[in-house]
Design an enzyme around this catalytic site. Structure first.
Site, PDB file in Angstrom:
ATOM      1  N   ASP A   1       0.850  -1.182   0.000  1.00 35.52           N
ATOM      2  CA  ASP A   1       0.000   0.000   0.000  1.00 35.52           C
ATOM      3  C   ASP A   1       0.889   1.237   0.000  1.00 35.52           C
ATOM      4  OD1 ASP A   1      -2.131  -1.707   0.091  1.00 35.52           O
ATOM      5  OD2 ASP A   1      -2.898  -1.021   2.028  1.00 35.52           O
TER       6      ASP A   1
ATOM      7  N   HIS B   1      -6.278   2.242  -4.466  1.00 34.72           N
ATOM      8  CA  HIS B   1      -6.401   2.436  -3.024  1.00 34.72           C
ATOM      9  C   HIS B   1      -7.208   3.699  -2.718  1.00 34.72           C
ATOM     10  CE1 HIS B   1      -5.446   1.226   0.982  1.00 34.72           C
ATOM     11  NE2 HIS B   1      -4.551   2.158   1.247  1.00 34.72           N
TER      12      HIS B   1
ATOM     13  N   HIS C   1      -7.951   8.589   0.023  1.00 31.12           N
ATOM     14  CA  HIS C   1      -7.813   7.762   1.219  1.00 31.12           C
ATOM     15  C   HIS C   1      -8.906   8.052   2.258  1.00 31.12           C
ATOM     16  CE1 HIS C   1      -5.535   5.538   4.415  1.00 31.12           C
ATOM     17  NE2 HIS C   1      -5.047   4.902   3.360  1.00 31.12           N
TER      18      HIS C   1
ATOM     19  N   HIS D   1       3.641  -1.877   3.841  1.00 31.81           N
ATOM     20  CA  HIS D   1       3.611  -0.466   3.486  1.00 31.81           C
ATOM     21  C   HIS D   1       5.020  -0.035   3.076  1.00 31.81           C
ATOM     22  CE1 HIS D   1      -0.135  -0.807   5.795  1.00 31.81           C
ATOM     23  NE2 HIS D   1      -0.541   0.244   5.118  1.00 31.81           N
TER      24      HIS D   1
END
Length: 272
Positions: free
Chosen positions: A77, A128, A132, A226
């Site tokens: 991510d 994604h 966010h 991440h």
């Protein structure tokens, strides 16, 4: 890894066509779920529980592969760049290991050269969201806007027509999000291996990341990391080497989807 682009095109067509079978206009629960798991241990797969398993199955969402094959899937991510993605890409290239990078709009705008390299190296770009947000609290139009805005920018930057894999920020979702995603041709991909690695300025050491990955590794693992974490960049070469030593192969999410649909896996992306 370039062959993944060919398989990706086939998968994209399949997902869009398959979305029809998920009945995206049926009634959906507005319950908000925060993705969580009973962690994998001693090679036994992680478990989300019957309720979430049934919900994900209804909408074709996936969080792990079959438990009888030593296969793992790397996903990252990327909300913002912190100086470690280039090292991760170098490792993936050296190990011939495919990955999916779930990007936000901020990342597309702030790290365009790295996004172009991801594509050039044969990796998959996942959605994604643009900004966010908590996707479960958006209207259907708001959900569509988040995905489309990212896809439009990605197309402008790389020429890729659109993404087909989506992952909600912070793993927060509801049935409506999965429904709307299906209707728009997205398949949601969650994860079965994860650990606390998203704090930008916190160092726990490469051993911390390596041990967390090895302890949770299981057949069919969908691994979330991440890219902001230096620990991950430093641990990744050793983790991939050890996983291969244990007999694991790293494949792409395209292969995971083919397996999920009981279709022949068309691409062996990496071998031990």
């Amino acid at each position: 890894m370039w062959k993944q682009h060919i398989v990706g095109a086939v998968i994209a067509t399949f997902i869009i066509a398959a979305a029809i079978s998920f009945n995206p206009y049926s009634a959906a629960s507005s319950d908000e779920y925060h993705w969580g798991l009973k962690r994998a241990k001693n090679g036994e797969p992680a478990e989300a529980g019957a309720q979430l398993d049934q919900l994900l199955e209804k909408y074709g969402a996936i969080y792990k592969g079959k438990p009888d094959k030593k296969v793992a899937y790397l996903t990252f991510d990327n909300g913002y760049e912190n100086g470690f993605t280039e090292s991760i890409l170098d490792t993936l290239k050296k190990e011939n290991a495919p990955a999916t990078f779930f990007l936000t709009g901020h990342y597309l705008e702030s790290a365009p050269d790295l996004v172009k390299r991801m594509v050039k190296d044969g990796h998959t770009i996942g959605n994604h969201s643009w900004g966010h947000p908590n996707m479960a609290r958006l209207t259907p139009d708001g959900m569509r806007s988040e995905w489309k805005k990212l896809d439009d920018k990605l197309r402008e930057l790389t020429g890729i027509e659109r993404t087909t894999y989506a992952r909600p920020p912070e793993g927060i979702f509801n049935a409506k999000l999965l429904e709307v995603g299906n209707a728009e041709g997205y398949r949601h991909i969650f994860w079965s291996v994860a650990f606390k690695d998203w704090e930008r300025d916190v160092r726990r050491g490469a051993d911390y990341a390596y041990n967390a990955l090895i302890e949770q590794l299981h057949p069919g693992a969908v691994i979330l990391m991440h890219t902001v974490a230096q620990d991950n960049a430093e641990a990744l070469p050793r983790f991939i080497a050890e996983a291969k030593k244990q007999g694991y192969t790293f494949l792409s999410l395209d292969d995971l989807v083919l397996e999920h649909e009981d279709l022949p896996v068309a691409l062996q992306s990496s071998t031990p």
